[in-house]
Write a protein that holds these residues in place. Structure first.
Motif, mmCIF file in Angstrom:
data_model
loop_
_atom_site.group_PDB
_atom_site.id
_atom_site.type_symbol
_atom_site.label_atom_id
_atom_site.label_comp_id
_atom_site.label_asym_id
_atom_site.label_seq_id
_atom_site.Cartn_x
_atom_site.Cartn_y
_atom_site.Cartn_z
ATOM 1 N N ASP A 2 0.831 -1.201 0.000
ATOM 2 C CA ASP A 2 0.000 0.000 0.000
ATOM 3 C C ASP A 2 0.873 1.262 0.000
ATOM 4 O OD1 ASP A 2 -1.808 1.938 0.385
ATOM 5 O OD2 ASP A 2 -2.382 1.329 2.423
ATOM 6 N N LYS A 3 0.588 2.166 -0.951
ATOM 7 C CA LYS A 3 1.391 3.387 -1.053
ATOM 8 C C LYS A 3 1.227 4.277 0.175
ATOM 9 C CE LYS A 3 2.303 7.256 -4.066
ATOM 10 N NZ LYS A 3 1.781 8.137 -5.079
ATOM 11 N N ASN A 4 0.039 4.154 0.816
ATOM 12 C CA ASN A 4 -0.196 4.991 1.994
ATOM 13 C C ASN A 4 0.300 4.361 3.286
ATOM 14 O OD1 ASN A 4 -1.361 7.209 0.755
ATOM 15 N ND2 ASN A 4 -3.301 6.098 0.518
ATOM 16 N N GLN A 5 0.934 3.193 3.120
ATOM 17 C CA GLN A 5 1.431 2.510 4.316
ATOM 18 C C GLN A 5 2.482 3.369 5.027
ATOM 19 O OE1 GLN A 5 3.870 -0.831 3.525
ATOM 20 N NE2 GLN A 5 3.675 -1.685 5.572
ATOM 21 N N SER A 6 2.337 3.464 6.339
ATOM 22 C CA SER A 6 3.303 4.244 7.114
ATOM 23 C C SER A 6 4.591 3.444 7.287
ATOM 24 C CB SER A 6 2.688 4.562 8.477
ATOM 25 O OG SER A 6 3.656 5.135 9.290
ATOM 26 N N ILE A 7 5.698 4.024 6.869
ATOM 27 C CA ILE A 7 6.984 3.346 7.018
ATOM 28 C C ILE A 7 7.585 3.698 8.375
ATOM 29 C CG2 ILE A 7 9.338 3.153 6.062
ATOM 30 C CD1 ILE A 7 7.270 1.972 4.224
ATOM 31 N N ILE A 8 7.589 4.995 8.662
ATOM 32 C CA ILE A 8 8.099 5.441 9.964
ATOM 33 C C ILE A 8 7.026 6.277 10.653
ATOM 34 C CG2 ILE A 8 9.727 7.023 11.088
ATOM 35 C CD1 ILE A 8 11.861 6.094 9.190
ATOM 36 N N THR A 9 6.796 5.962 11.912
ATOM 37 C CA THR A 9 5.872 6.757 12.712
ATOM 38 C C THR A 9 6.581 7.216 13.971
ATOM 39 O OG1 THR A 9 4.099 5.318 11.935
ATOM 40 C CG2 THR A 9 3.576 6.768 13.784
ATOM 41 N N CYS A 10 6.577 8.524 14.179
ATOM 42 C CA CYS A 10 7.173 9.096 15.393
ATOM 43 C C CYS A 10 6.038 9.573 16.278
ATOM 44 C CB CYS A 10 8.012 10.325 15.017
ATOM 45 S SG CYS A 10 9.739 10.046 15.078
ATOM 46 N N LYS A 11 6.022 9.129 17.533
ATOM 47 C CA LYS A 11 4.931 9.538 18.431
ATOM 48 C C LYS A 11 5.480 10.212 19.670
ATOM 49 C CE LYS A 11 1.026 6.545 17.424
ATOM 50 N NZ LYS A 11 0.299 5.339 17.815
ATOM 51 N N ASP A 12 5.269 11.517 19.766
ATOM 52 C CA ASP A 12 5.647 12.295 20.959
ATOM 53 C C ASP A 12 7.090 12.049 21.400
ATOM 54 O OD1 ASP A 12 3.017 13.245 21.064
ATOM 55 O OD2 ASP A 12 2.395 11.446 22.168
ATOM 56 N N VAL A 13 8.001 12.082 20.450
ATOM 57 C CA VAL A 13 9.404 11.778 20.760
ATOM 58 C C VAL A 13 10.108 13.012 21.330
ATOM 59 C CG1 VAL A 13 11.627 11.210 19.708
ATOM 60 C CG2 VAL A 13 9.597 9.912 19.091
ATOM 61 N N SER A 14 10.763 12.813 22.456
ATOM 62 C CA SER A 14 11.527 13.903 23.085
ATOM 63 C C SER A 14 12.926 13.429 23.454
ATOM 64 C CB SER A 14 10.835 14.381 24.363
ATOM 65 O OG SER A 14 9.601 14.960 24.062
ATOM 66 N N THR A 15 13.878 14.343 23.321
ATOM 67 C CA THR A 15 15.229 14.123 23.842
ATOM 68 C C THR A 15 15.608 15.416 24.563
ATOM 69 O OG1 THR A 15 16.383 15.055 21.936
ATOM 70 C CG2 THR A 15 15.837 12.726 21.800
ATOM 71 N N ASP A 16 16.876 15.554 24.947
ATOM 72 C CA ASP A 16 17.251 16.826 25.578
ATOM 73 C C ASP A 16 17.218 17.972 24.567
ATOM 74 O OD1 ASP A 16 19.332 15.726 24.239
ATOM 75 O OD2 ASP A 16 20.871 16.230 25.697
ATOM 76 N N ARG A 17 17.200 17.641 23.247
ATOM 77 C CA ARG A 17 17.165 18.693 22.224
ATOM 78 C C ARG A 17 15.833 18.751 21.458
ATOM 79 N NH1 ARG A 17 22.767 17.449 19.360
ATOM 80 N NH2 ARG A 17 22.692 15.663 20.745
ATOM 81 N N LEU A 18 15.028 17.710 21.593
ATOM 82 C CA LEU A 18 13.758 17.650 20.843
ATOM 83 C C LEU A 18 12.572 17.564 21.794
ATOM 84 C CD1 LEU A 18 14.798 15.014 18.126
ATOM 85 C CD2 LEU A 18 14.625 17.483 17.816
ATOM 86 N N LYS A 19 11.466 18.182 21.394
ATOM 87 C CA LYS A 19 10.287 18.182 22.272
ATOM 88 C C LYS A 19 9.060 17.687 21.522
ATOM 89 C CE LYS A 19 12.067 22.013 24.950
ATOM 90 N NZ LYS A 19 12.743 23.065 24.228
ATOM 91 N N ASP A 20 8.536 16.557 21.964
ATOM 92 C CA ASP A 20 7.247 16.018 21.479
ATOM 93 C C ASP A 20 7.103 16.035 19.962
ATOM 94 O OD1 ASP A 20 6.419 15.545 24.071
ATOM 95 O OD2 ASP A 20 5.689 17.594 24.304
ATOM 96 N N ILE A 21 7.989 15.362 19.281
ATOM 97 C CA ILE A 21 7.939 15.313 17.812
ATOM 98 C C ILE A 21 7.042 14.151 17.368
ATOM 99 C CG2 ILE A 21 9.298 15.048 15.692
ATOM 100 C CD1 ILE A 21 10.083 17.586 17.140
ATOM 101 N N SER A 22 6.067 14.460 16.537
ATOM 102 C CA SER A 22 5.203 13.410 15.981
ATOM 103 C C SER A 22 5.026 13.646 14.485
ATOM 104 C CB SER A 22 3.812 13.442 16.643
ATOM 105 O OG SER A 22 3.917 13.177 18.007
ATOM 106 N N PHE A 23 5.214 12.599 13.705
ATOM 107 C CA PHE A 23 4.939 12.677 12.258
ATOM 108 C C PHE A 23 4.948 11.271 11.675
ATOM 109 C CE2 PHE A 23 9.521 12.497 12.353
ATOM 110 C CZ PHE A 23 9.861 11.785 11.219
ATOM 111 N N GLU A 24 4.542 11.180 10.440
ATOM 112 C CA GLU A 24 4.515 9.890 9.738
ATOM 113 C C GLU A 24 5.183 10.008 8.377
ATOM 114 O OE1 GLU A 24 0.484 7.483 10.898
ATOM 115 O OE2 GLU A 24 0.801 8.044 8.821
ATOM 116 N N LEU A 25 5.998 9.065 8.032
ATOM 117 C CA LEU A 25 6.600 9.029 6.695
ATOM 118 C C LEU A 25 6.002 7.830 5.968
ATOM 119 C CD1 LEU A 25 8.905 10.149 4.786
ATOM 120 C CD2 LEU A 25 10.364 8.372 5.759
ATOM 121 N N ARG A 26 5.482 8.100 4.773
ATOM 122 C CA ARG A 26 4.807 7.019 4.046
ATOM 123 C C ARG A 26 5.683 6.443 2.932
ATOM 124 N NH1 ARG A 26 -0.197 6.555 5.706
ATOM 125 N NH2 ARG A 26 -1.049 8.297 6.902
ATOM 126 N N ARG A 27 5.251 5.293 2.439
ATOM 127 C CA ARG A 27 6.002 4.611 1.373
ATOM 128 C C ARG A 27 6.148 5.514 0.144
ATOM 129 N NH1 ARG A 27 7.931 -0.186 0.302
ATOM 130 N NH2 ARG A 27 7.250 -0.932 2.324
#
Lengths: 234, 256
Positions: A2-27
């Motif tokens: 499926d072309k709309n299949q999510s390859i990478i999904t980021c859910k509320d990702v935080s590090t000491d440099r990043l705050k609550d990153i969420s997004f989806e990368l599709r095929r």
């Protein structure tokens, strides 16, 4: 698949440099990440290649938490190309064979085909990497990453050190690879024109936060946030 | 020994030697006069103290004298070598164990092959040479390891991103570090006796031993030092490079 299949999904990702990153990368999607220096763009790519670890949040690759995938396998499937080619001392062939050799799959590595893929002649195989131009080195770096047969390519300002003509060639190459190999591409760039040319979707980051995201054409024509509008004007 | 004894008065004449570099420093405005004088006084005092300490140690039962002084040498060498990499976790215990094991291994072979008897007069000077050279090799290896991880960070990250394990990603760094630590010793072996007579051989000849007997001892000590340098450099590099990675195969920044 499926072309709309999510390859990478980021859910509320935080590090000491990043705050609550969420997004989806599709095929087969090319997504660009833009933002000022220190926005955390490269840090985000490092997380996806698991060169760094999030403090909180989850990252999924094909629906599976990346923590449950052996690290070396994940890094082969989500390949990364850096701003500098970082080629190892040796010939172009030795560099291209590096990944498969490390994972014991050297017999699957067709160096001629990989050189052809990045528009370099077969004669480059035995060339020492120090004799190559910047553009040629970056092509070898891309071929080296492709030797692992990744389904996602992360590009960390991979063309920023190259001249306009070489950059255009590499962009054409990436689009062709996306179409032929059905890979997804997530590219960090300082070059807004490049982001506009390449990305169907764009993420705008500032101070570790994801400020705006959406269709590239819409974002560049009608930015929703003052931050991105100001950034475009600068 | 005849012809080798120096009276306190004749020793005083060496002060003339110190005035030469002091004069040069003054002449060329190097601003090093105070340092030269202070270093010379410090060196002389240290050597006299060592002389008294060794005299005391040689009067003790052998195992006590050897045990005490070798322990002091290993601790001092550990502090000196390990502080070059104080940001690396566990560097002090790792270096201590390596120097101690190398010393025990080399001296055991000397005793086993009957090169020297188990006496403080023989074991302590030989131990000094082994431990001193081990300390230099370990210090060089630690310095090179740190500079390599700083300079080659990008390539290590690239290798990891291609699916290499920390061991595979560090291979070139480990190779360069080992070469850097061993090359001074290899070069020293190549020119041994040609440029200058080695210290131990000079000492034996001055002490009245025939040159050929002195050469035999020098061969054994030179090769022993070479083995200890190679083993120490290899062990410290192989044990310490791992601390640049965590259990998730990620490069961690431990350099200052």
């Amino acid at each position: 698949m499926d072309k709309n299949q999510s390859i990478i999904t980021c859910k509320d990702v935080s590090t000491d440099r990043l705050k609550d990153i969420s997004f989806e990368l599709r095929r087969k999607q090319i997504m660009t990440i833009v933002g000022p220096s220190g926005a955390g763009k490269s840090s985000l790519l490092f997380l996806l290649n698991r060169l760094e670890e999030p403090i909180s949040g989850k990252i999924y690759y094909l629906g599976q938490n990346i923590k449950d995938i052996p690290v070396t396998q994940l890094r082969c499937e989500i390949g990364m190309v850096f701003q500098s080619a970082y080629l190892f001392d040796g010939t172009a062939e030795e560099n291209i064979q590096y990944g498969p050799k490390m994972s014991g799959k050297l017999e699957d590595c067709n160096v001629d085909r990989l050189l052809d893929l990045v528009d370099l002649p077969k004669s480059f195989k035995m060339r020492h990497v120090t004799s190559l131009s910047g553009g040629e080195q970056q092509r070898v770096a891309i071929a080296r990453t492709f030797a692992n047969k990744p389904s996602v390519l992360l590009l960390d300002e991979a063309t920023s050190a190259l001249d306009i003509k070489t950059t255009e060639h590499i962009e054409e190459l990436l689009i062709r690879l996306r179409d032929e190999k059905e890979i997804s591409i997530l590219m960090v760039t300082h070059n807004l024109k490049q982001a506009e040319r390449m990305g169907s979707q764009t993420l705008y980051m500032e101070e570790g936060k994801l400020i705006e995201r959406g269709m590239t054409t819409r974002m560049f024509a009608h930015p929703e946030t003052n931050h991105f509008e100001k950034f475009l004007k600068e | 020994m005849e012809g080798t004894e120096l009276s306190n008065l004749s020793l005083l004449f060496i002060i003339v030697f110190v005035f030469i570099p002091v004069s040069l420093s003054y002449w060329f405005s190097l601003n090093l006069s105070k340092t030269i004088i202070w270093s010379s006084i410090r060196g002389v005092v240290q050597l006299f103290i060592i002389g008294y300490v060794l005299t005391f140690l040689f009067d003790l039962p052998n195992w006590q004298g050897i045990g005490l002084w070798v322990a002091v040498m290993v601790v001092v060498a550990t502090i000196n070598a390990a502080r070059k990499g104080k940001n690396i976790p566990f560097v002090f215990p790792v270096v201590f164990i390596i120097i101690a094991l190398t010393e025990v291994f080399i001296i055991s072979l000397w005793l086993l092959f009957g090169y020297i008897p188990f006496s403080a007069e023989k074991v302590i000077p030989i131990s000094g040479m082994i431990i001193g050279n081990s300390m230099i090799a370990i210090g060089l290896a630690i310095e090179r390891l740190q500079s390599q991880f700083r300079e080659e960070k990008g390539r290590v990250l690239a290798a990891l991103s291609l699916g290499a394990t920390p061991q595979q990603a560090s291979l070139q760094i480990v190779q360069k570090t080992l070469k850097a630590a061993m090359i001074p010793n290899i070069d020293g072996l190549k020119t041994i006796g040609l440029v200058q007579l080695p210290g131990m051989m000079t000492g034996l000849i001055l002490g009245g031993v025939s040159p050929m007997d002195a050469v035999r001892y020098q061969i054994v000590i030179s090769l022993s030092i070479f083995v200890s340098v190679a083993v120490c450099a290899m062990m410290v590099t192989i044990l310490l490079y791992r601390f640049y990675f965590n259990d998730k195969m990620q490069l961690i920044n431990i350099n200052s």
